[in-house]
Scaffold this active site. Sequence first.
Site, PDB file in Angstrom:
ATOM      1  N   CYS A  62       0.803  -1.234   0.000  1.00 12.19           N
ATOM      2  CA  CYS A  62       0.000   0.000   0.000  1.00 12.19           C
ATOM      3  C   CYS A  62       0.833   1.280   0.000  1.00 12.19           C
ATOM      4  CB  CYS A  62      -0.967  -0.004   1.184  1.00 12.19           C
ATOM      5  SG  CYS A  62      -2.316  -1.179   0.955  1.00 12.19           S
TER       6      CYS A  62
ATOM      7  N   LYS B 260       5.895  -6.289   7.503  1.00 11.30           N
ATOM      8  CA  LYS B 260       5.532  -5.948   8.877  1.00 11.30           C
ATOM      9  C   LYS B 260       5.198  -7.252   9.597  1.00 11.30           C
ATOM     10  CE  LYS B 260       1.430  -3.753   9.013  1.00 11.30           C
ATOM     11  NZ  LYS B 260       0.049  -3.573   9.454  1.00 11.30           N
TER      12      LYS B 260
END
Length: 446
Positions: free
Chosen positions: A271, A334
């Site tokens: 993103c 992440k």
Amino acid sequence: MALKITVIGTGYLGATHAAAMAELGFEVLGLDIDPDKIALLQRGEVPMYEPGLEDLLRRHVAGIEGSSGRLRFTTSWEEVGAFGDVHFVCVNTPQKHGEYACDMSYVDAAFEALAPQLHGPALVVGKSTVPVGSAARLAERLAKLAPAGEQVELAWNPEFLREGFAVDDTLHPDRIVVGVASERAEELLREVYATPIAEGSPFVVADFPTAELVKTAANSFLATKISFINAMAEVCEAAGGDVVKLAEAIGHDERIGRKFLRAGIGFGGGCLPKDIRAFMARAGELGADQALTFLREVDSINMRRRGHMVELAREAVGGSFLGKVVTVLGATFKPDSDDVRDSPALNVAGQIHLQGGQVTVYDPKGMDNARRLFPTLNYAPTALEAVRGAHVVLHLTEWREFRELDPARLADVAAEPRILDGRNALDAELWRKAGWTYRALGRPNA
Ligand code: NAD
């Protein structure tokens, strides 16, 4: 009668949205063009790792014992068109190859396939992150292609879920933003989101361009915050300061806040990087490029972090990677996700490999995806095995598992007990006490 909902594109966003809609009590039909993904979902299996999603899915997928049976999957556009009152479009919008702009071909293809199947009243709701102006263009396409004509409407409802917290974020959103062109569309969306609205989620009604811009503006702000603290880390390194202490101190100011101020190797994923680039490209088309030139700097600070990490690693092993074993802890962009899209950790691992290092990667959930993308790296089944024989260990994704490692045990198997913390997330004292040379970005060497 309760609304019937379809979800088009069942990836990270769509699979979660489909399961959440079933949890909220709706009958849901999910569609994807990837038949393997649909086959998995039909069996109640999730094609990616997302905490809590498989349980949620299995509570609702038809045919699974004890499920509500409200959630089904298909590859048939005809079935989707006949089934739904509200159609959520959740397909991917990646960066175009070789340029900054957003590749809208998947969204366009979804609209071209769906619209001819709409023979009665329906609301099509875009959730994908798109360049501003797309909704207005797609509304025209819908009006032209849908047999039901004016009975078919478009709305845009950007999504703010965070991978790793996707289930909770979807069931309890911190805000719901809808871009609508009529009261009827707003009413339908209020009905869809009645439960979170009743729980207090703010419901923000806007026009198409504002709703589209909310998403890219939010991501630009977050990216800026991360690059800001990483720029401070660069200055701290030059001046002998400590960016962790600095972040803590400025974070006490409520206007600044503490979140997203952890200096490290920067942001990645499917993103933020592509969204800020697409935003710059779109602003250029609109003649507003000057307004976003700062994002170019945000992007370049971010990309510099990866190169800097490689340099620190090279320095740590004596100036050349040749003949050196480098352990990379973390492959995903992440923690609590298996997503390796534009992952800083893998990017660093790949660069070191290209410079002659023998790189071994370990990640709790991202191994399969990492292997697919970087088949030439070595992969170890555990952190301990990955560290065996290492001349330097790089901590590049802040999984809880890595914070809970026993540095003393790892020191026994490493060739040189030397660790670089690319996320400023490990307990420096603990590692140093266990005999490690610990270094982190933006902090003085002890
Ligand atoms: P993804 O790649 O995981 O999923 C997209 C899915 O759409 C895939 O399964 C793909 O097969 C399917 N697809 C592609 N073309 C299709 C078509 N024509 N018809 C039907 N299905 C089609 O992507 P994602 O991460 O879920 O992201 C989807 C959108 O949501 C993007 O615009 C993204 O920017 C946005 N978004 C993602 C997140 C996130 O955390 N992943 C958060 C907010 C917004």
